[in-house]
Design an enzyme around this catalytic site. Structure first.
Site, PDB file in Angstrom:
ATOM      1  N   HIS A 155     -15.147   9.091  13.176  1.00 50.56           N
ATOM      2  CA  HIS A 155     -15.476   7.568  12.968  1.00 50.56           C
ATOM      3  C   HIS A 155     -16.791   7.253  12.290  1.00 50.56           C
ATOM      4  O   HIS A 155     -17.399   6.154  12.373  1.00 50.56           O
ATOM      5  CB  HIS A 155     -15.679   6.903  14.421  1.00 50.56           C
ATOM      6  CG  HIS A 155     -14.542   7.397  15.229  1.00 50.56           C
ATOM      7  ND1 HIS A 155     -13.572   6.634  15.491  1.00 50.56           N
ATOM      8  CD2 HIS A 155     -14.689   8.550  16.086  1.00 50.56           C
ATOM      9  CE1 HIS A 155     -12.798   7.149  16.684  1.00 50.56           C
ATOM     10  NE2 HIS A 155     -13.624   8.242  17.006  1.00 50.56           N
ATOM     11  N   SER A 276     -27.434   2.836 -14.899  1.00 48.67           N
ATOM     12  CA  SER A 276     -27.257   1.173 -14.780  1.00 48.67           C
ATOM     13  C   SER A 276     -27.843   0.639 -15.950  1.00 48.67           C
ATOM     14  O   SER A 276     -28.925   1.055 -16.656  1.00 48.67           O
ATOM     15  CB  SER A 276     -27.845   0.815 -13.562  1.00 48.67           C
ATOM     16  OG  SER A 276     -28.230  -0.741 -13.596  1.00 48.67           O
ATOM     17  N   LYS A 282     -31.349   4.041 -11.179  1.00 49.64           N
ATOM     18  CA  LYS A 282     -29.790   4.081 -10.489  1.00 49.64           C
ATOM     19  C   LYS A 282     -29.479   5.491 -11.122  1.00 49.64           C
ATOM     20  O   LYS A 282     -29.780   5.785 -12.433  1.00 49.64           O
ATOM     21  CB  LYS A 282     -29.147   3.086 -11.000  1.00 49.64           C
ATOM     22  CG  LYS A 282     -29.228   1.876  -9.905  1.00 49.64           C
ATOM     23  CD  LYS A 282     -29.164   2.228  -8.348  1.00 49.64           C
ATOM     24  CE  LYS A 282     -27.563   1.974  -8.103  1.00 49.64           C
ATOM     25  NZ  LYS A 282     -26.757   1.114  -8.291  1.00 49.64           N
ATOM     26  N   GLU A 289     -16.160   7.672  -8.144  1.00 49.80           N
ATOM     27  CA  GLU A 289     -15.629   6.318  -7.976  1.00 49.80           C
ATOM     28  C   GLU A 289     -14.194   5.905  -8.708  1.00 49.80           C
ATOM     29  O   GLU A 289     -13.248   5.414  -8.217  1.00 49.80           O
ATOM     30  CB  GLU A 289     -16.542   5.427  -8.241  1.00 49.80           C
ATOM     31  CG  GLU A 289     -17.800   5.371  -7.175  1.00 49.80           C
ATOM     32  CD  GLU A 289     -19.061   4.153  -7.629  1.00 49.80           C
ATOM     33  OE1 GLU A 289     -18.619   3.332  -8.272  1.00 49.80           O
ATOM     34  OE2 GLU A 289     -20.060   4.676  -7.411  1.00 49.80           O
TER      35      GLU A 289
END
Ligand code: ARG
Length: 459
Positions: A155, A276, A282, A289
């Site tokens: 979980h 970024s 970043k 992804e």
């Protein structure tokens, strides 16, 4: 002029011509188409259907066309609809009558089925070899991290201590199943459909097994209607690739999570990350992804072919021309993903301290505390209850099970002793789980050896 002009009084409408044409994508099958035609002409000659001289002419010319296509010199025309008619057209333009004989005892329906099967067989082997590379990277990373303790989750809540090796080996097991699934699919793809003709074979005395042998197929298809209309093998491969993408996508999700500031368990190499355009600080995990994102288009390909095939009557229907783009796209995508995934994994940095720190919080050794009491004679449910109360006490007084004073332990249950601290030591919690398939160093080393053995014995 179209090949079928004899039957027709009008030219094909321009839009219909483009609509019907598949050459823009099936040109990818030119090598397979020529291989098939060379084998077919060899068989036609050995059965006395064409002469030795005609066979020589056909095959010399087909080989010339092949080299021109490989060099990008041959021009393919959308007016010739697909790769099969384009090559036949080029052949006939160049050698005349002999070229016109090539299509004897053959239809584009069995021809296209053959081409896709040849193509799919070789792509399956390439995908297997890419998965093998990825498993090897996982094994190398696992071997270096058999003592790297981290929290295991259920979980997404910290649950029990495991090691980083154990965690990533779960993906090696998934990939291993993927390989065996691909071999199964290879086996069913390995049936040669030529000779099915348009749908009902031919009246010529052909030798289908000879063609199969020449092209390296283990067997031939057994029903001509099925031979031209079966696309199960594509559906099967797209299912297999979809499962691979599920695995890569789940792995990607974990990598993204591990890279987050909340975790910082690992860091991707600069070469496998992006920045970024606005936020100078970043470092984004774009690669995993994108792998996760690309699973969508692969599932789309599977759904597309399932939907195309559903409800088609026997035998060939033009709907089936839609099979190829879906197949090509899924194969290209999974290969691309596997190609970036392996080196991305090879270059990650492991933050062992962060993993250990996370393992130290969240009471992931609570089960071990309960098991300690059971080993001292308590029933599991009683031990479970006592441990739950101890966890509550720790939370209240800002202790962990490793730092809670013995007096507090004893106040809850007399049987606690100094050895409780060994029992809840994280490294011990891991290494006491010696069961086959478990996270202890010895079990993980066995798992690695077993996977290495699997890889070594791959065909
Ligand atoms: N381009 C067609 C395909 O990909 C080849 C077979 C065409 N056969 C036919 N009878 N129209 O499916």
């Amino acid at each position: 002029m179209k090949m079928w002009a004899g039957r027709f009084k009008k030219e094909t409408d321009k839009k219909v011509n483009d609509f019907n044409s598949s050459i823009s994508f099936d040109m990818r099958l030119f090598k397979e188409d020529i291989m098939g035609s060379i084998a077919h002409s060899t068989m036609l000659c050995s059965k006395g259907i064409i002469t030795e001289k005609e066979k020589e002419e056909i095959q010399t010319c087909l080989n010339d066309i092949l080299s021109e296509l490989l060099n990008g010199d041959a021009i393919l025309s959308p007016d010739c609809e697909d790769i099969h008619m384009n090559i036949e057209q080029l052949l006939t333009e160049r050698i005349g009558t002999a070229g016109k004989k090539l299509h004897t005892a053959r239809s584009r329906n069995d021809q296209v089925a053959l081409d896709i099967r040849i193509y799919q067989k070789s792509e399956i082997l390439e995908i297997i070899s890419l998965i093998k590379n990825l498993i090897n990277e996982i094994l190398a990373l696992a071997t270096a991290n058999t003592s790297t303790v981290m929290p295991g989750y259920t979980h997404l809540q910290r649950a029990q201590p495991i090691t980083f090796a154990h965690h990533i080996l779960a993906y090696a097991q998934m990939l291993r199943r993927d390989i065996t699934r691909l071999y199964d699919c290879y086996d069913r793809t390995d049936e040669m459909p030529l000779g099915s003709g348009a749908l009902a074979t031919t009246t010529y005395d052909i030798d289908r097994m000879q063609v199969a042998n020449l092209l390296g197929f283990k067997d031939i298809t057994k029903n001509s209607l099925d031979g031209v209309s079966d696309r199960d093998f594509i559906i099967e491969l797209l299912s297999d690739i979809s499962i691979i993408m599920v695995h890569l996508s789940r792995f990607s999700e974990e990598i993204i999570f591990w890279c987050s500031w909340e975790c910082k368990f690992i860091e991707l190499d600069d070469a496998y990350s992006t920045g970024s355009s606005i936020m100078p600080q970043k470092k984004n995990p774009d690669i995993p992804e994108l792998v996760r994102g690309k699973s969508g288009r692969v599932f789309g390909s599977l759904i597309s072919i399932l939907t195309t095939m559903k409800g088609l009557p026997l035998a060939y229907n033009k709907d089936m021309q839609e099979d190829k783009e879906a197949l090509f796209n899924a194969i290209d995508t999974v290969k691309l993903c596997l190609e970036v995934f392996a080196p991305m994994l090879k270059t990650i940095t492991i933050n062992k301290d962060r993993m250990l720190l996370a393992a130290g919080e969240g009471f992931i050794n609570a089960t071990d505390c309960a098991d300690y009491l059971v080993k001292k004679g308590l029933a599991f449910r009683d031990a479970y209850k006592i441990t739950g109360e101890l966890v509550a006490l720790c939370i209240e007084n800002k202790f962990t099970l490793n730092t809670l004073p013995l007096a507090d332990y004893k106040a809850k249950c007399e049987v606690f002793d100094e050895d409780i601290y060994d029992a809840v030591n994280l490294q011990n919690c891991v290494n006491e789980r010696k069961v086959i398939g478990g996270p202890s160093k010895s079990a993980v080393l066995n798992q690695i050896a077993d996977l290495q053995d699997f890889i070594k014995h791959l065909k």
